[in-house]
Scaffold this motif. Sequence first.
Motif, PDB file in Angstrom:
ATOM      1  N   GLN A 148       0.822  -1.205   0.000  1.00 62.92           N
ATOM      2  CA  GLN A 148       0.000   0.000   0.000  1.00 62.92           C
ATOM      3  C   GLN A 148       0.859   1.259   0.000  1.00 62.92           C
ATOM      4  OE1 GLN A 148      -2.717   0.358   3.239  1.00 62.92           O
ATOM      5  NE2 GLN A 148      -4.260   1.166   1.847  1.00 62.92           N
TER       6      GLN A 148
ATOM      7  N   GLN B 132     -14.194  14.501  -2.507  1.00 62.82           N
ATOM      8  CA  GLN B 132     -14.417  13.060  -2.561  1.00 62.82           C
ATOM      9  C   GLN B 132     -13.201  12.344  -1.984  1.00 62.82           C
ATOM     10  OE1 GLN B 132     -17.120  11.144  -4.741  1.00 62.82           O
ATOM     11  NE2 GLN B 132     -15.742   9.911  -5.952  1.00 62.82           N
TER      12      GLN B 132
ATOM     13  N   GLU C 178     -10.979   8.745  -0.822  1.00 65.68           N
ATOM     14  CA  GLU C 178     -10.539   7.524  -1.537  1.00 65.68           C
ATOM     15  C   GLU C 178     -11.635   6.464  -1.634  1.00 65.68           C
ATOM     16  OE1 GLU C 178      -6.576   6.472  -1.980  1.00 65.68           O
ATOM     17  OE2 GLU C 178      -7.140   8.384  -2.901  1.00 65.68           O
ATOM     18  N   ASP C 179     -12.420   6.320  -0.552  1.00 64.78           N
ATOM     19  CA  ASP C 179     -13.440   5.269  -0.538  1.00 64.78           C
ATOM     20  C   ASP C 179     -14.769   5.735  -1.114  1.00 64.78           C
ATOM     21  OD1 ASP C 179     -14.252   6.996   1.435  1.00 64.78           O
ATOM     22  OD2 ASP C 179     -14.444   5.496   3.012  1.00 64.78           O
ATOM     23  N   GLY C 180     -14.775   6.908  -1.752  1.00 66.48           N
ATOM     24  CA  GLY C 180     -15.987   7.398  -2.409  1.00 66.48           C
ATOM     25  C   GLY C 180     -16.871   8.249  -1.498  1.00 66.48           C
ATOM     26  N   GLN C 181     -16.557   8.297  -0.189  1.00 62.25           N
ATOM     27  CA  GLN C 181     -17.338   9.160   0.705  1.00 62.25           C
ATOM     28  C   GLN C 181     -17.049  10.629   0.385  1.00 62.25           C
ATOM     29  OE1 GLN C 181     -19.670   8.184   2.590  1.00 62.25           O
ATOM     30  NE2 GLN C 181     -19.239   5.986   2.649  1.00 62.25           N
TER      31      GLN C 181
ATOM     32  N   ARG D  37     -18.382   7.405   9.059  1.00 58.61           N
ATOM     33  CA  ARG D  37     -17.068   7.021   9.605  1.00 58.61           C
ATOM     34  C   ARG D  37     -16.286   8.248  10.067  1.00 58.61           C
ATOM     35  NH1 ARG D  37     -12.667   8.101   6.333  1.00 58.61           N
ATOM     36  NH2 ARG D  37     -12.970   8.137   4.076  1.00 58.61           N
TER      37      ARG D  37
ATOM     38  N   GLU E 205      -7.082  13.247   6.215  1.00 53.94           N
ATOM     39  CA  GLU E 205      -8.307  13.807   5.615  1.00 53.94           C
ATOM     40  C   GLU E 205      -8.741  15.087   6.329  1.00 53.94           C
ATOM     41  OE1 GLU E 205     -10.359   9.622   4.056  1.00 53.94           O
ATOM     42  OE2 GLU E 205     -10.560  10.235   6.133  1.00 53.94           O
TER      43      GLU E 205
END
Length: 344
Positions: free
Chosen positions: A2, A85, A87-90, A129, A135
């Motif tokens: 990763q 936006q 990484e996980d689309g949230q 979350r 972030e």
Amino acid sequence: MQTLQLKTLSRDELDAFIESLDEKLFRAAQLWSWLYQKNIVDFGHMTNLAKEFRIHLLEKTTAKRLDLIHLNHSESTGTQKFLWQLEDGQQIESVYIPEGSRRTVCVSTQVGCAMGCTFCATGRMGLIRNLSEYEILEQVLSIWDRINEKPTNIVVMGMGEPFQNYENVIKSLTILNHVDGAAMGARKITISTCGIVPRILQFAKERQPFKLAISLNATTDAVRSRIMPINRKYPLKELMKAAKYYSHHTRKRITFEYVLIKDVNDTSEDAGRLLKLLQDLPCKINLIAYNATSGKYARPDEAVIKRFAKQIESICAPVILRLSKGDDINGACGQLLVEKVNVF
Ligand code: SF4
């Protein structure tokens, strides 16, 4: 493997990471300065780093910004609301509020919020979350990049209850506060909580350098529990005790926020009780007239707002009547609500 987001690392963690690459420690200081003092994310532009080291970084790490998917700009106030936006689309929102020489960024700390305050648009989303430290802090850095000027103030009052994501919030602000990096003054950074009592006590005991604001909004348990369910767990008496502990322990002034809502908390009796609640506490009051989002509440009439402000002026604390810049773009208090924007 990763890719490591470099902005998840504290200053010490960056040292450890650089050592793990068998690089000299001064490289960490150079990198930190590029990331936070100069706000540069492209390794190719970090000209004092050796080419091989830059290739190393490129292979193993990233410093990339948040993806902007929508921007609202208020012509009248200059306020800008950013929809990012993840990484996980949230999706999350941040607001930039220029005011004289101040450039304030209001950041989010969670996707949604579990606290369910009934006057708040974010509360209607529920909690999805917590945001990572990256972030949170990248909202400030990405806005800095877009407006081309370093923000002067940060208010942690966007989507989410910051004290429900305590570690990540404190870590991100500590990174932004670091003297060799962005050096954003702790006194220009305010965290606003709805009243998570154990975290207020922890914040005081740790003597965190940032400022504390408490979103109060009512003067009786009956009304506060109705509009802020957290009050059922930590009622006013406990909350005020924690506030006094904080004030005594840190010698710092708390800001109390009071969103005035028509026929809910805007009477003379409310103002009288507010005076009594705060009488022994060195504090500041931010009076905010409710901003209508779709829902059951309304903004009080101007005369009522003025009367309330006048009545509490006699308190030793300064009263600031906030005009809620940005309500023409739903960027004001209680109005951050991500309505998913489809980019594909
Ligand atoms: S006011 Fe703050 S704590 Fe309450 S629901 Fe909204 S975001 Fe959460």
